[in-house]
Design a protein around this motif. Structure first.
Motif, PDB file in Angstrom:
ATOM      1  N   GLN A 241       0.829  -1.206   0.000  1.00  0.00           N
ATOM      2  CA  GLN A 241       0.000   0.000   0.000  1.00  0.00           C
ATOM      3  C   GLN A 241       0.866   1.260   0.000  1.00  0.00           C
ATOM      4  OE1 GLN A 241      -2.260   1.196   3.602  1.00  0.00           O
ATOM      5  NE2 GLN A 241      -4.074   1.071   2.279  1.00  0.00           N
ATOM      6  N   GLN A 242       1.927   1.261   0.807  1.00  0.00           N
ATOM      7  CA  GLN A 242       2.822   2.418   0.842  1.00  0.00           C
ATOM      8  C   GLN A 242       3.508   2.623  -0.504  1.00  0.00           C
ATOM      9  OE1 GLN A 242       5.010   0.995   4.288  1.00  0.00           O
ATOM     10  NE2 GLN A 242       4.319   2.754   5.516  1.00  0.00           N
TER      11      GLN A 242
ATOM     12  N   ALA B 158      -4.133  11.710  -3.544  1.00  0.00           N
ATOM     13  CA  ALA B 158      -5.189  11.253  -2.635  1.00  0.00           C
ATOM     14  C   ALA B 158      -6.518  11.117  -3.376  1.00  0.00           C
ATOM     15  CB  ALA B 158      -5.323  12.230  -1.469  1.00  0.00           C
ATOM     16  N   LYS B 159      -6.799  12.073  -4.265  1.00  0.00           N
ATOM     17  CA  LYS B 159      -8.024  11.992  -5.070  1.00  0.00           C
ATOM     18  C   LYS B 159      -8.007  10.748  -5.948  1.00  0.00           C
ATOM     19  CE  LYS B 159      -9.008  16.968  -5.506  1.00  0.00           C
ATOM     20  NZ  LYS B 159      -9.111  18.084  -6.489  1.00  0.00           N
TER      21      LYS B 159
ATOM     22  N   LEU C  41      -6.475   7.995  -5.491  1.00  0.00           N
ATOM     23  CA  LEU C  41      -6.540   6.766  -4.693  1.00  0.00           C
ATOM     24  C   LEU C  41      -7.834   6.652  -3.888  1.00  0.00           C
ATOM     25  CD1 LEU C  41      -2.870   6.801  -3.340  1.00  0.00           C
ATOM     26  CD2 LEU C  41      -3.804   5.181  -5.000  1.00  0.00           C
ATOM     27  N   TYR C  42      -8.649   7.713  -3.913  1.00  0.00           N
ATOM     28  CA  TYR C  42      -9.908   7.752  -3.153  1.00  0.00           C
ATOM     29  C   TYR C  42      -9.668   7.576  -1.650  1.00  0.00           C
ATOM     30  CZ  TYR C  42     -11.969   7.234  -7.776  1.00  0.00           C
ATOM     31  OH  TYR C  42     -12.305   7.423  -9.091  1.00  0.00           O
ATOM     32  N   ILE C  43      -8.644   8.267  -1.145  1.00  0.00           N
ATOM     33  CA  ILE C  43      -8.371   8.272   0.290  1.00  0.00           C
ATOM     34  C   ILE C  43      -8.174   9.720   0.729  1.00  0.00           C
ATOM     35  CG2 ILE C  43      -7.292   5.983   0.264  1.00  0.00           C
ATOM     36  CD1 ILE C  43      -4.572   7.401   0.438  1.00  0.00           C
ATOM     37  N   SER C  44      -8.144   9.948   2.033  1.00  0.00           N
ATOM     38  CA  SER C  44      -7.925  11.306   2.528  1.00  0.00           C
ATOM     39  C   SER C  44      -6.448  11.667   2.406  1.00  0.00           C
ATOM     40  CB  SER C  44      -8.368  11.419   3.989  1.00  0.00           C
ATOM     41  OG  SER C  44      -7.510  10.663   4.824  1.00  0.00           O
ATOM     42  N   GLN C  45      -6.186  12.958   2.250  1.00  0.00           N
ATOM     43  CA  GLN C  45      -4.795  13.397   2.144  1.00  0.00           C
ATOM     44  C   GLN C  45      -4.007  13.124   3.427  1.00  0.00           C
ATOM     45  OE1 GLN C  45      -4.279  17.240   0.350  1.00  0.00           O
ATOM     46  NE2 GLN C  45      -2.198  17.481   1.135  1.00  0.00           N
TER      47      GLN C  45
ATOM     48  N   SER D 156      -4.300  10.597   5.455  1.00  0.00           N
ATOM     49  CA  SER D 156      -3.959   9.169   5.455  1.00  0.00           C
ATOM     50  C   SER D 156      -2.788   8.896   4.521  1.00  0.00           C
ATOM     51  CB  SER D 156      -5.165   8.338   5.026  1.00  0.00           C
ATOM     52  OG  SER D 156      -6.217   8.460   5.952  1.00  0.00           O
ATOM     53  N   LEU D 157      -2.823   9.545   3.360  1.00  0.00           N
ATOM     54  CA  LEU D 157      -1.733   9.385   2.393  1.00  0.00           C
ATOM     55  C   LEU D 157      -0.422   9.919   2.970  1.00  0.00           C
ATOM     56  CD1 LEU D 157      -0.757   8.759  -0.546  1.00  0.00           C
ATOM     57  CD2 LEU D 157      -1.409  11.106  -1.110  1.00  0.00           C
TER      58      LEU D 157
ATOM     59  N   TYR E  61       1.121   4.347  -2.680  1.00  0.00           N
ATOM     60  CA  TYR E  61       1.023   5.750  -2.288  1.00  0.00           C
ATOM     61  C   TYR E  61       2.133   6.570  -2.953  1.00  0.00           C
ATOM     62  CZ  TYR E  61      -2.305   4.751   1.541  1.00  0.00           C
ATOM     63  OH  TYR E  61      -3.407   4.393   2.279  1.00  0.00           O
TER      64      TYR E  61
END
Length: 304
Positions: free
Chosen positions: A4-5, A22-23, A25-29, A31-32, A8
């Motif tokens: 996962q890293q 982040a957009k 990957l559909y995750i919050s910034q 978290s990234l 990222y």
């Protein structure tokens, strides 16, 4: 360190910023950022540097990305191989720039492999075609290689572990309407084109050397840029503007167009791209055979 890293880091490198990654990957910034910070602490090395131009890789980051890309690609390939059902194995995909002959070859494939449940034609830019083949989405890629774009593309092929073979060499052709003032000329030179506007097919805005149009923009005169082939054809068919391409076009007269070879044309090649070490499937081999048969039938009128 985990997969996962790695994803990222690759996403930030590809998008040029943590926000855009982040957009994608559909995750919050946060978290990234946290995931990458943990990785940097584990490696004891910064992977990115923030500048006015955006987020760029450090020297350590460049080394990390080069290795991580190969690992992620292999993992994706393994997952695809071992999770594919028997039905999904009846799947074939080819990526290419916008060429009529790709669809013609696919028509031959459809006749021969009527049991295939899903056949995909992905038409896009040179960079997107390369990415599609690199990431195992398409078995083959069809793109245009010239003296102008060769340096950048060959570096990308080496970096992404891709190989290519030549389908054929073509002469740049000029597309004009049937009643154009130049229509009676057997061949056209650059001086002939000077009084007329050029219509350019452009999708690689960031990389003009990778544009699909084989003719460079004129130093003077009007230029009409469009990202749609149909729009380009309609403008050329209804005005004194001109476009350029390979000359490999099915029934141009039906679109109100005629083609004339460009004098002193540079060497342009159509190539087949695939992953290094990848053995083509039976349907992939048939597709290539169909392409070569079409090119052979057009050899006299199109190729040097």
């Amino acid at each position: 360190m985990n997969l996962q890293q790695m994803r990222y880091v690759l996403a930030v490198a590809a998008n040029g910023s943590f926000r855009e990654a982040a957009k994608a990957l559909y995750i919050s910034q946060p978290s990234l950022s946290h995931g990458i910070k943990q990785l940097e602490q584990e490696l004891d090395a910064p992977l990115f540097e923030r500048t006015r131009q955006g987020t760029i890789l450090t020297a350590a980051g460049q080394d990390f990305v080069a290795s991580a890309q190969k690992i992620v690609q292999q993992v994706d390939h393994l997952q695809q191989h071992f999770t594919t059902t028997e039905a999904e194995q009846h799947y074939f995909s080819v990526a290419g720039q916008h060429y009529d002959f790709i669809a013609l070859a696919v028509c031959q494939v459809l006749k021969q492999y009527s049991d295939y449940r899903y056949i995909r034609i992905f038409e896009s830019t040179a960079l997107e075609v390369i990415k599609d083949v690199e990431h195992y989405h398409s078995e083959l890629g069809i793109i245009f290689l010239s003296d102008y774009n060769q340096s950048r593309l060959l570096r990308l092929f080496k970096q992404d572990e891709l190989v290519y073979e030549e389908l054929g060499v073509f002469q740049t052709h000029i597309f004009i309407c049937t009643d154009h003032p130049l229509a009676k000329k057997a061949t056209i030179n650059l001086a002939d084109l000077a009084p007329y506007p050029q219509v350019r097919f452009t999708q690689e805005a960031s990389y003009p050397d990778l544009a699909e149009d084989p003719l460079e923009a004129p130093a003077t005169g009007a230029v009409i840029a469009t990202s749609d082939r149909a729009t380009m054809s309609r403008i050329v068919a209804r005005t004194d503007a001109y476009g350029s391409g390979s000359g490999i076009l099915e029934a141009p007269e039906e679109q109100g167009l005629i083609m004339r070879p460009l004098q002193h044309s540079p060497k342009n090649r159509v190539i087949i791209l695939r992953r290094q070490g990848h053995e083509l499937s039976e349907i992939g081999q048939y597709f290539v055979t169909a392409l070569r048969a079409y090119f052979a039938s057009q050899h006299v009128s199109l190729f040097k």
